[in-house]
Design a protein around this motif. Sequence first.
Motif, PDB file in Angstrom:
ATOM      1  N   ILE A  77      -8.232   3.599  -4.466  1.00 43.59           N
ATOM      2  CA  ILE A  77      -8.130   2.818  -5.477  1.00 43.59           C
ATOM      3  C   ILE A  77      -7.701   2.823  -6.391  1.00 43.59           C
ATOM      4  CG2 ILE A  77      -8.769  -0.293  -5.480  1.00 43.59           C
ATOM      5  CD1 ILE A  77      -8.447   1.386  -2.428  1.00 43.59           C
ATOM      6  N   PRO A 131      -9.009   5.878   2.001  1.00 47.70           N
ATOM      7  CA  PRO A 131      -7.774   5.441   1.209  1.00 47.70           C
ATOM      8  C   PRO A 131      -8.158   5.463  -0.759  1.00 47.70           C
ATOM      9  CG  PRO A 131      -8.783   3.808   1.737  1.00 47.70           C
ATOM     10  CD  PRO A 131      -9.864   4.882   3.028  1.00 47.70           C
ATOM     11  N   THR A 183      -3.935   0.305  -3.705  1.00 51.90           N
ATOM     12  CA  THR A 183      -4.325   1.274  -3.021  1.00 51.90           C
ATOM     13  C   THR A 183      -3.415   2.257  -1.662  1.00 51.90           C
ATOM     14  OG1 THR A 183      -5.016  -0.871  -1.695  1.00 51.90           O
ATOM     15  CG2 THR A 183      -5.176   1.078   0.084  1.00 51.90           C
ATOM     16  N   ALA A 211       0.912  -1.173   0.294  1.00 50.61           N
ATOM     17  CA  ALA A 211      -0.093   0.295   0.310  1.00 50.61           C
ATOM     18  C   ALA A 211       1.270   0.999   0.285  1.00 50.61           C
ATOM     19  CB  ALA A 211      -1.037  -0.090   0.745  1.00 50.61           C
TER      20      ALA A 211
END
Length: 399
Positions: A52, A50, A57, A36
Amino acid sequence: MKILHILDHSLPIHSGYTFRTRAILKSQIAMGWEVAGVTGPRYNKPDPDPEIEEGLTFYRTAPVKKAIAPFGELREVKALADRVIAVAREWKPDLLHAHSPALDGLAGLRAAKALKLPLVYEIRAFWEDAAVGNGTGTEGSAIYRLTRAVESHVVKNADAVAVICEGLKGDLIARGTPANKVMVSPNGVDLELFGEIPPPDLDLAAKLGIEPGDIIGFIGSFYDYEGLDDLIAAMPMIVARRPKAQLLLVGGGPMEAALKTQAEASGVAANIHFIGRVPHTEVERYYSLIDVLAYPRKSMRLTDLVTPLKPLEAMAQRRLVAASDVGGHKELIEDGVTGTLFAADDPAALAKSVADMLDDRSGWEAMRDRGRAFVERERNWGVNVARYRPVYEKLIGPR
């Protein structure tokens, strides 16, 4: 293994920085790792958080209140470090991997200390030299020296350091960094994205008013250090030998207006075409028309130390490359084998090199094959990212 990357910015912004990040993260996922990213407060929008993007991510850091330097920068470092700490306490990574600029490294050091996690710091360029190359900084100035000092501090205190090329590694060693602390993870190419270029796009050629054959091209950003003024200056000499030669300049940037003015004053203005920025999905059409990709970078610290990505992409697509003999190019191109090198800052040398290539096409296919083979063997992301494994495992092992 879980790796939390600390980043200046990320997708959906498109830049060389974000494309390298995307390649690293996707390759690490393909290796079975969990990844991430956390981005700083300057560029990406704070929402959604977050976010995407392309299956990756990214956690966001909210913008901070502006202040004069260095107080604004210190606020950014604290905000990014606090966000990394918060994400890490929930996500529980095994390791932090911060990517330049040095402010990200400072945030990484702060977070790593609080979390008791190892930190890898990755340098993609020395940002003080990038500022000089972009015309926004002066070599030896107070800001230049301060930026360099901050970077040296991060390198000294990180658990391991990664760089994208041998030039950067050599510079760090010269500063006193132990050689065994620095690993090289070069720029690479996603070979799944670069297959065979289709036949010349005749419809596009007709739209541009050119005939395929003897097409020289540059696709990228128009910064001063790219040396596009030398390429335009070389065109009258190239046309004198190859009257049908055309130059396609695809992209844009700070030097665009000055380059257009220079081209308009050239005796071969009709042979020089400014295409502008084109969607990523359209770039392949222009590559299909170009015989020789020219990279006339000027000689300076930035270009001598840092390897560019575009020549690798060109070789992956079996395009011929002609490039100036700066250090960054010499790490990628073997003169007469995978491409051609000419003296930097010398339009006459550039013109001779390109015209010689256009005069003799007998070795083109073999050179294209060697260029593609070099990328497959040494500059594909699967190979490059595997280099992180022993470094990560050594740092995580004691835990």
